[in-house]
Scaffold this motif. Structure first.
Motif, mmCIF file in Angstrom:
data_model
loop_
_atom_site.group_PDB
_atom_site.id
_atom_site.type_symbol
_atom_site.label_atom_id
_atom_site.label_comp_id
_atom_site.label_asym_id
_atom_site.label_seq_id
_atom_site.Cartn_x
_atom_site.Cartn_y
_atom_site.Cartn_z
ATOM 1 N N THR A 70 0.840 -1.198 0.000
ATOM 2 C CA THR A 70 0.000 0.000 0.000
ATOM 3 C C THR A 70 0.877 1.251 0.000
ATOM 4 O O THR A 70 0.608 2.226 -0.718
ATOM 5 N N HIS A 71 1.961 1.209 0.779
ATOM 6 C CA HIS A 71 2.940 2.304 0.809
ATOM 7 C C HIS A 71 3.545 2.525 -0.578
ATOM 8 O O HIS A 71 3.702 3.670 -1.016
ATOM 9 N N MET A 72 3.868 1.432 -1.276
ATOM 10 C CA MET A 72 4.452 1.550 -2.619
ATOM 11 C C MET A 72 3.497 2.264 -3.571
ATOM 12 O O MET A 72 3.911 3.018 -4.454
ATOM 13 N N GLY A 73 2.194 2.023 -3.393
ATOM 14 C CA GLY A 73 1.216 2.691 -4.221
ATOM 15 C C GLY A 73 1.253 4.202 -4.070
ATOM 16 O O GLY A 73 1.017 4.941 -5.030
ATOM 17 N N THR A 74 1.587 4.672 -2.868
ATOM 18 C CA THR A 74 1.631 6.123 -2.631
ATOM 19 C C THR A 74 2.796 6.792 -3.352
ATOM 20 O O THR A 74 2.842 8.019 -3.442
ATOM 21 N N LEU A 75 3.753 6.001 -3.855
ATOM 22 C CA LEU A 75 4.886 6.564 -4.592
ATOM 23 C C LEU A 75 4.502 6.944 -6.021
ATOM 24 O O LEU A 75 5.248 7.634 -6.702
ATOM 25 N N LEU A 244 -2.638 -8.108 -2.905
ATOM 26 C CA LEU A 244 -1.475 -7.229 -3.027
ATOM 27 C C LEU A 244 -1.616 -6.286 -4.219
ATOM 28 O O LEU A 244 -1.199 -5.126 -4.162
ATOM 29 N N VAL A 245 -2.218 -6.773 -5.288
ATOM 30 C CA VAL A 245 -2.462 -5.904 -6.444
ATOM 31 C C VAL A 245 -3.455 -4.813 -6.060
ATOM 32 O O VAL A 245 -3.280 -3.634 -6.392
ATOM 33 N N THR A 246 -4.491 -5.210 -5.332
ATOM 34 C CA THR A 246 -5.492 -4.234 -4.882
ATOM 35 C C THR A 246 -4.874 -3.216 -3.933
ATOM 36 O O THR A 246 -5.198 -2.027 -3.992
ATOM 37 N N CYS A 247 -3.990 -3.681 -3.056
ATOM 38 C CA CYS A 247 -3.303 -2.766 -2.127
ATOM 39 C C CYS A 247 -2.522 -1.695 -2.897
ATOM 40 O O CYS A 247 -2.532 -0.521 -2.523
ATOM 41 N N LEU A 248 -1.840 -2.108 -3.951
ATOM 42 C CA LEU A 248 -1.064 -1.168 -4.747
ATOM 43 C C LEU A 248 -1.978 -0.102 -5.364
ATOM 44 O O LEU A 248 -1.705 1.098 -5.264
ATOM 45 N N VAL A 249 -3.084 -0.535 -5.962
ATOM 46 C CA VAL A 249 -4.020 0.389 -6.612
ATOM 47 C C VAL A 249 -4.668 1.309 -5.574
ATOM 48 O O VAL A 249 -4.781 2.523 -5.779
ATOM 49 N N PHE A 250 -5.093 0.727 -4.454
ATOM 50 C CA PHE A 250 -5.723 1.532 -3.406
ATOM 51 C C PHE A 250 -4.731 2.543 -2.826
ATOM 52 O O PHE A 250 -5.119 3.650 -2.450
ATOM 53 N N GLY A 251 -3.449 2.150 -2.737
ATOM 54 C CA GLY A 251 -2.429 3.079 -2.252
ATOM 55 C C GLY A 251 -2.274 4.274 -3.169
ATOM 56 O O GLY A 251 -2.141 5.420 -2.716
ATOM 57 N N VAL A 252 -2.310 4.021 -4.489
ATOM 58 C CA VAL A 252 -2.224 5.107 -5.477
ATOM 59 C C VAL A 252 -3.403 6.060 -5.306
ATOM 60 O O VAL A 252 -3.233 7.283 -5.205
ATOM 61 N N ILE A 253 -4.622 5.501 -5.247
ATOM 62 C CA ILE A 253 -5.831 6.323 -5.155
ATOM 63 C C ILE A 253 -5.877 7.091 -3.840
ATOM 64 O O ILE A 253 -6.192 8.289 -3.815
ATOM 65 N N LEU A 259 -6.069 10.741 1.373
ATOM 66 C CA LEU A 259 -6.444 9.902 2.508
ATOM 67 C C LEU A 259 -5.213 9.435 3.279
ATOM 68 O O LEU A 259 -5.261 9.256 4.503
ATOM 69 N N VAL A 260 -4.114 9.207 2.567
ATOM 70 C CA VAL A 260 -2.835 8.905 3.217
ATOM 71 C C VAL A 260 -1.762 9.839 2.656
ATOM 72 O O VAL A 260 -1.923 10.392 1.560
ATOM 73 N N ASP A 261 -0.688 9.991 3.404
ATOM 74 C CA ASP A 261 0.439 10.800 2.947
ATOM 75 C C ASP A 261 1.223 10.042 1.880
ATOM 76 O O ASP A 261 1.144 8.810 1.782
ATOM 77 N N ARG A 262 1.997 10.766 1.107
ATOM 78 C CA ARG A 262 2.992 10.126 0.250
ATOM 79 C C ARG A 262 4.084 9.550 1.154
ATOM 80 O O ARG A 262 4.477 10.170 2.143
ATOM 81 N N ASP A 367 11.445 7.757 -10.338
ATOM 82 C CA ASP A 367 10.187 7.924 -11.069
ATOM 83 C C ASP A 367 10.149 7.096 -12.349
ATOM 84 O O ASP A 367 9.087 6.627 -12.760
ATOM 85 N N ASN A 368 11.297 6.913 -12.976
ATOM 86 C CA ASN A 368 11.348 6.224 -14.261
ATOM 87 C C ASN A 368 11.639 4.733 -14.163
ATOM 88 O O ASN A 368 11.416 4.002 -15.143
ATOM 89 N N MET A 369 12.113 4.274 -13.011
ATOM 90 C CA MET A 369 12.481 2.857 -12.892
ATOM 91 C C MET A 369 11.626 2.088 -11.895
ATOM 92 O O MET A 369 11.199 0.960 -12.177
ATOM 93 N N LEU A 370 11.383 2.679 -10.740
ATOM 94 C CA LEU A 370 10.720 1.932 -9.675
ATOM 95 C C LEU A 370 9.289 1.504 -10.012
ATOM 96 O O LEU A 370 8.942 0.330 -9.787
ATOM 97 N N PRO A 371 8.416 2.386 -10.535
ATOM 98 C CA PRO A 371 7.060 1.929 -10.864
ATOM 99 C C PRO A 371 7.044 0.749 -11.836
ATOM 100 O O PRO A 371 6.251 -0.181 -11.687
ATOM 101 N N LYS A 372 7.940 0.769 -12.807
ATOM 102 C CA LYS A 372 8.003 -0.327 -13.784
ATOM 103 C C LYS A 372 8.406 -1.636 -13.121
ATOM 104 O O LYS A 372 7.842 -2.696 -13.423
ATOM 105 N N MET A 373 9.380 -1.560 -12.214
ATOM 106 C CA MET A 373 9.826 -2.770 -11.533
ATOM 107 C C MET A 373 8.741 -3.321 -10.606
ATOM 108 O O MET A 373 8.514 -4.536 -10.557
ATOM 109 N N LEU A 374 8.061 -2.441 -9.894
ATOM 110 C CA LEU A 374 7.015 -2.894 -8.972
ATOM 111 C C LEU A 374 5.855 -3.528 -9.730
ATOM 112 O O LEU A 374 5.409 -4.634 -9.401
#
Length: 396
Positions: A70-75, A244-253, A259-262, A367-374
Motif C-alpha cells: 500500500t505504501h508503494m502505491g503512494t509513490l 497485493l495488487v489491490t493494495c497497490l491500486v488503493f495506495g495510489v488512489i 487519505l494517506v500521505d505520500r 520515477d522512471n524505474m521503480l514503478p516499472k519494476m514494482l
C-alpha cells in the motif's frame, strides 16, 4: 536459540549484504549476498526455525506485506499507473517466453513432467510452487515435489545479479538523458504542485503522529482486503485477484485524494523495519534447500532455470523492442518473474543510490524505474504465476 540472538543473526546477515553492495557500488546486490549467507547458514550453522524464533515469520510478514505494498502505491499517481500498460505487456511476455521454451525445448531435453512442474514456480510465485509441489506429491513423485520448491528458492540467484547489471546500465542511460534535457526544476515544481492538490486536505503536522499515519495506511490496506474478497467471492467466484495488487491500486488512489500521505512508512519511521521483516520471511524459504536436495535434482533444476530464463529474456527483448522500451529496462521488468517484491524494490533502490547522490537525479531515476519494476513484479509473480500453477497442475 533466544529471540534476540535469532534477531541479531538475521540482521547481521542482512548487514553483510549491505556492506558488500556498498563496497561494489551495487555490482554485487545485497539480496544476492544475503541469500548466499542464509543458504550456507541454514546448511551448517543456523537453526531451521531461526526466522520464526526471531518473530519475523507469519503472520507478521503478511501484515508487513500489506502495509508495504500500500505504501508503494503512494509513490505513484494515477497517471503513472495507467501509463504502465507497456510494463504489463512485457511482464506477460516473459511468462509466455518461459512457458514456450520449457514446453518445447524443455520437454525435449528434460522430459514432459519436469518441464510442467518447473514452469509455474519459475514465474516467481510461492503459491505456484506450492500448487505444483502438491500436484507432484499427489502423483507420488517426491523428486518433482522437491524440484518445484527448489526452482522457486534458487531462481533468485540468477535474477539478482542479472537485474543489478541491467538496471545499472538503464540508470546511466537515464542520467545522461536527464542531465542533457535540463527539466529538473520543472519536474520538481510539477511534483510539488501535484502533492498540494488533494480532495482531502492534509492533517496539521501536530496531529499527523506516527500512530495516525500508520492508522490511515492500515485503514487503506484493510479496505483493499475487503474489496479483494468481494471481487473474488461475489464477482469471480474464485481467487482471481490478489490482495497485493489491490493494495497497490488503493495506495495510489488514497495518496491522490489525500487519505494517506505520500511515503507514509518513511514519515512514520517504520519503513526500514517493515522491509526487514518481509525480507527475513523471503530468506526463510532457503531453509528448505538442503545440499542433499540440491544434489538430488541438480540437473533438472539447472535445466529448468536456464531454459526458462532464456525464453523469458528472448520474448521480453522482442516485445520491449516492439513497444519501444529500452532493452536495459524491459529485461529487468521481465526478470521480476524470478523474485518479485520486495527484492525488486531493494535492487532498484541500491542501483539508483549507487549512481547519484543528487536528490533530483535520484528522484528522476526513481520515477522512471521503480514503478516499472514494482508493476512488473506484481503482474508476473502475483497474478500470472497463480493462474499458470492452477492450469499446469491439471496437466500432470
Amino acid at each position: 536459540m533466544s529471540v534476540i540472538l535469532s534477531l541479531l543473526i538475521v540482521i547481521v546477515a542482512m548487514s553483510i549484504g549491505d556492506i558488500i553492495s556498498i563496497k561494489t557500488k551495487a555490482f554485487i546486490p545485497s539480496v544476492f549476498v544475503t541469500a548466499v549467507v542464509f543458504l550456507i547458514g541454514f546448511w551448517y550453522i543456523f537453526p531451521q526455525d531461526m526466522i520464526s524464533k526471531a518473530t519475523l515469520g507469519m503472520p507478521v510478514a503478511l501484515m508487513a506485506m500489506y502495509l508495504l505494498v500500500t505504501h508503494m502505491g503512494t509513490l505513484m499517481n494515477v497517471r503513472e499507473l495507467m501509463a504502465q500498460w507497456r510494463t504489463v505487456l512485457i511482464s506477460l511476455a516473459d511468462v509466455i517466453g518461459i512457458i514456450l521454451l520449457l514446453m518445447t525445448v524443455g520437454v525435449a531435453v528434460l522430459g514432459r513432467e519436469t518441464a510442467i512442474v518447473g514452469a509455474p514456480p519459475l514465474t516467481g510465485g510461492i503459491v505456484a510452487a506450492i500448487i505444483m509441489k502438491d500436484a507432484a506429491t499427489a502423483m507420488g513423485n517426491d523428486n518433482l515435489a522437491v524440484l518445484a520448491i527448489l526452482v522457486y528458492v534458487v531462481q533468485g540467484f540468477v535474477g539478482y545479479p542479472l537485474t543489478a547489471i541491467l538496471l545499472k546500465k538503464e540508470g546511466k542511460r537515464l542520467l545522461e538523458e536527464f542531465r542533457v534535457t535540463g527539466i529538473r526544476n520543472e519536474k520538481v515544481q510539477e511534483t510539488k504542485k501535484e502533492e498540494r492538490k488533494t480532495l482531502i486536505p492534509p492533517l496539521p503536522e501536530k496531529y499527523n503522529t506516527t500512530y495516525i499515519i500508520l492508522a490511515r495506511l492500515a485503514f487503506v490496506a484493510w479496505l483493499s482486503d475487503i474489496f479483494t474478497k468481494f471481487l473474488n467471492t461475489q464477482v469471480f467466484g474464485s481467487s482471481v485477484v490478489s490482495p497485493l495488487v489491490t493494495c497497490l491500486v488503493f495506495g495510489v488512489i488514497a495518496a491522490e485524494i489525500g487519505l494517506v500521505d505520500r511515503q507514509p512508512l518513511n514519515k512514520a519511521n517504520a519503513f526500514g523495519w517493515m522491509m526487514t521483516v518481509l525480507m527475513a520471511f523471503i530468506f526463510e524459504g532457503l531453509n528448505k534447500a538442503t545440499p542433499q536436495m540440491l544434489i538430488q535434482v541438480a540437473v533438472p533444476l539447472i535445466g529448468v532455470i536456464v531454459i526458462g530464463v532464456i525464453g523469458l529474456l528472448i520474448l521480453a527483448f522482442i516485445v520491449g523492442k516492439i513497444l519501444k522500451e529500452s532493452s536495459f529496462m524491459s529485461l529487468p521488468i521481465a526478470l521480476n518473474a524470478l523474485y518479485g517484491f520486495p527484492p525488486n524494490f531493494i535492487l532498484t533502490n541500491e542501483v539508483i543510490n549507487s549512481l547519484s547522490e543528487d536528490k533530483e537525479e535520484i528522484k528522476y531515476l526513481t520515477d522512471n524505474m521503480l514503478p516499472k519494476m514494482l508493476i512488473g513484479g506484481f503482474t508476473s509473480v502475483t497474478i500470472a504465476s497463480v493462474l499458470i500453477g492452477g492450469i499446469f497442475s491439471k496437466m500432470l
